[in-house]
Design an enzyme around this catalytic site. Structure first.
Site, PDB file in Angstrom:
ATOM      1  N   CYS A 150      -6.011   2.097   5.915  1.00 50.37           N
ATOM      2  CA  CYS A 150      -6.672   0.850   6.286  1.00 50.37           C
ATOM      3  C   CYS A 150      -6.069   0.359   7.601  1.00 50.37           C
ATOM      4  O   CYS A 150      -5.123   0.941   8.134  1.00 50.37           O
ATOM      5  CB  CYS A 150      -6.491  -0.188   5.178  1.00 50.37           C
ATOM      6  SG  CYS A 150      -4.804  -0.846   5.054  1.00 50.37           S
ATOM      7  N   HIS A 202       0.851  -1.191   0.000  1.00 50.85           N
ATOM      8  CA  HIS A 202       0.000   0.000   0.000  1.00 50.85           C
ATOM      9  C   HIS A 202       0.889   1.244   0.000  1.00 50.85           C
ATOM     10  O   HIS A 202       2.077   1.183   0.347  1.00 50.85           O
ATOM     11  CB  HIS A 202      -0.889   0.012   1.233  1.00 50.85           C
ATOM     12  CG  HIS A 202      -1.941  -1.051   1.221  1.00 50.85           C
ATOM     13  ND1 HIS A 202      -3.027  -1.022   2.065  1.00 50.85           N
ATOM     14  CD2 HIS A 202      -2.095  -2.173   0.472  1.00 50.85           C
ATOM     15  CE1 HIS A 202      -3.791  -2.078   1.845  1.00 50.85           C
ATOM     16  NE2 HIS A 202      -3.240  -2.801   0.877  1.00 50.85           N
ATOM     17  N   CYS A 257      -2.258  -0.408   7.430  1.00 59.15           N
ATOM     18  CA  CYS A 257      -1.444   0.804   7.345  1.00 59.15           C
ATOM     19  C   CYS A 257      -1.508   1.601   8.645  1.00 59.15           C
ATOM     20  O   CYS A 257      -0.492   2.143   9.099  1.00 59.15           O
ATOM     21  CB  CYS A 257      -1.886   1.651   6.160  1.00 59.15           C
ATOM     22  SG  CYS A 257      -1.550   0.841   4.577  1.00 59.15           S
ATOM     23  N   GLU A 272       1.013   3.799   2.008  1.00 55.41           N
ATOM     24  CA  GLU A 272       1.572   4.133   3.319  1.00 55.41           C
ATOM     25  C   GLU A 272       2.751   3.219   3.653  1.00 55.41           C
ATOM     26  O   GLU A 272       3.779   3.680   4.163  1.00 55.41           O
ATOM     27  CB  GLU A 272       0.507   4.004   4.416  1.00 55.41           C
ATOM     28  CG  GLU A 272      -0.646   4.970   4.266  1.00 55.41           C
ATOM     29  CD  GLU A 272      -1.811   4.428   3.443  1.00 55.41           C
ATOM     30  OE1 GLU A 272      -2.925   4.943   3.602  1.00 55.41           O
ATOM     31  OE2 GLU A 272      -1.617   3.497   2.634  1.00 55.41           O
TER      32      GLU A 272
END
Length: 159
Positions: free
Chosen positions: A89, A59, A92, A61
Site C-alpha cells: 500500500c 502492516h 508501506c 511490510e
C-alpha cells in the site's frame, strides 16, 4: 545460475505467503506477510498485526522493516530485496523507499486485493493526490517557522 536465483525468489515469496497465512491463523490481522532479504539471507520478516496490536500501521511490510532494522541496528536497508504477499500500500511503499530497498517482489496486486476487500486504501491514495487543504481530512500549516528552526538546528548538529 539464473535458475538458482529464481528458486531463491520463489522460496522467499513462499515464506511471505506463509506469514500471511499465519496472520490469519492466529487472528493478528489481514493476510499480509513480508520478508526482507540481503545477500540471499532473510534479515527480517513480518505479518499484519493490526488487529492484535490495535495498530492500523502494523502492516506486514512495516513489521518486517522494524524487525530488520532492529536486527541490523540501522535505519537503512540499502541493497535489500522485499518480498510481499501483496503489492505494498502507499504507507508501506513509502517506508520501503525510506529504507532504501533495491527491489520489491509481490504476489498479488493491489487492484486484485481491492476487488476482494473493497477500495478504502485506493480512495486514500487518490485523496492524497489533492492539495492538503482539499483532502477528505484537510491539513493546515501552523507555526512553520518554529518547527523549521528545530529541523535546521538538528541538521546542523548532525554535521
Amino acid at each position: 545460475m539464473e535458475g538458482q536465483g529464481e528458486e531463491s525468489k520463489i522460496h522467499f515469496m513462499k515464506r511471505a505467503i506463509e506469514l500471511s497465512r499465519h496472520a490469519v491463523k492466529v487472528g493478528d490481522g489481514a493476510p499480509f506477510g513480508c520478508v526482507i532479504v540481503k545477500d540471499n539471507q532473510i534479515i527480517g520478516e513480518g505479518w499484519n498485526h493490526t488487529k492484535s496490536q490495535y495498530d492500523p500501521t502494523a502492516h506486514g511490510e512495516i513489521d518486517a522493516i522494524r524487525n530488520a532494522c532492529r536486527a541490523m541496528k540501522t535505519l537503512s536497508l540499502e541493497g535489500t530485496e522485499i518480498y510481499c504477499s501483496c503489492e505494498p500500500c502507499l504507507m508501506c511503499a513509502a517506508a520501503i523507499h525510506i529504507i532504501g530497498a533495491s527491489k520489491v517482489y509481490y504476489a498479488v496486486s493491489k487492484s486484485v486485493v481491492y476487488s476482494i476487500l473493497g477500495q478504502p486504501l485506493k480512495t486514500i491514495e487518490e485523496d492524497l493526490k489533492n492539495p492538503t487543504d482539499q483532502r477528505k481530512i484537510p491539513a493546515q500549516s501552523l507555526l512553520s517557522g518554529e518547527a523549521q528552526k528545530v529541523v535546521e538546528e538538528w541538521h546542523q548538529g548532525k554535521q
